[in-house]
Write an enzyme that holds these catalytic residues in place. Structure first.
Site, mmCIF file in Angstrom:
data_model
loop_
_atom_site.group_PDB
_atom_site.id
_atom_site.type_symbol
_atom_site.label_atom_id
_atom_site.label_comp_id
_atom_site.label_asym_id
_atom_site.label_seq_id
_atom_site.Cartn_x
_atom_site.Cartn_y
_atom_site.Cartn_z
ATOM 1 N N GLY A 59 -20.944 6.937 -31.697
ATOM 2 C CA GLY A 59 -20.210 7.504 -30.582
ATOM 3 C C GLY A 59 -20.527 6.785 -29.290
ATOM 4 O O GLY A 59 -20.938 5.621 -29.292
ATOM 5 N N CYS A 60 -20.352 7.471 -28.176
ATOM 6 C CA CYS A 60 -20.627 6.881 -26.868
ATOM 7 C C CYS A 60 -22.048 6.326 -26.817
ATOM 8 O O CYS A 60 -23.006 7.024 -27.154
ATOM 9 C CB CYS A 60 -20.436 7.933 -25.786
#
Length: 238
Positions: A59-60
């Site tokens: 993810g981020c």
């Protein structure tokens, strides 16, 4: 501020406002997903001499980097891009989801202080949810996929075995979707992405989604947690 960054901020500001407005909630819960307590790998990479490297995507990259910057034995954790070509390794292009890149973190670690297996355990437990396909929390697209880019055959063998072990133990409600493959290139992200969690702890996205990951690291892996983060060396991002 890019459109992707603005959407992250807007989403979490809206979520916090909506939750705070309800009659039965005074303040929102800190994390979108809870950490999962999981067993250590049954097999591990043999500790060798010198600093070792693995590139992980969950993810981020702000939160993943933040977790490993607070992990003892990690000598550097750099946000960047892996899975695509150098020519498309910039934030605005990667954010289109068409480059093959994933937002990733290059983790360099001292195998005499932390094992590869422990890094995997932290990654699968507190850094992200490995059962989410091409997304993580509110962020969707192949650039937010769960992936591990290994730097040698032993890493890949241990990673594949650990994923099989966790799936067999059914520690998650759904199967792990993490893709495992050899690292073909890692490209550091822009300087403003580095140390983002440390520099912006009160930013809504970080406060809601990523600070809880560090808190879970401190709680679940207390023996591996360090209070002062290991920040990115400036020479690595210039």
């Amino acid at each position: 501020m890019s459109r992707s960054q603005f959407s992250r901020l807007s989403l979490y500001a809206a979520a916090i406002g909506a939750l705070a407005a309800t009659a039965f909630v005074a303040a929102p819960a800190l994390a979108a997903e809870d950490a999962v307590i999981i067993p250590a790998p049954a097999a591990d990479v043999k500790a060798g001499d010198g600093i070792q490297t693995v590139v992980i995507a969950g993810g981020c990259f702000w939160g993943v980097q933040g977790v490993f910057q607070h992990t003892s034995g990690v000598v550097n954790a750099v946000s960047g891009y892996a899975g695509g070509s150098k020519s498309t390794a910039d934030y605005s292009t990667v954010s289109t989801g068409t480059t093959g890149h994933a937002e990733s973190v290059e983790v360099k670690y001292d195998p005499k202080k932390i094992s590869y297996g422990k890094i995997l355990q932290i990654f699968f437990s507190v850094a992200h949810d490995p059962t989410q396909l091409n997304r993580q929390g509110p962020d969707s697209g192949t650039q937010y996929r769960s992936a591990i880019f290994t730097t040698n055959d032993e890493q890949k063998k241990v990673t594949d075995a650990y994923i099989a072990q966790l799936n067999a133990a059914k520690v998650y409600k759904k199967p792990i979707v993490t893709k495992v493959g050899p690292l073909e290139g890692f490209f550091p992200a822009e300087a403003y992405h580095q140390d983002y969690l440390t520099l912006h702890p009160n930013q809504p996205y970080i406060a809601y989604n990523d600070i809880p990951k560090v808190e879970n690291l401190k709680k679940i892996f207390a023996e591996n947690y360090i209070e002062k983060p290991t920040l990115v060396s400036a020479k690595l991002t210039n």
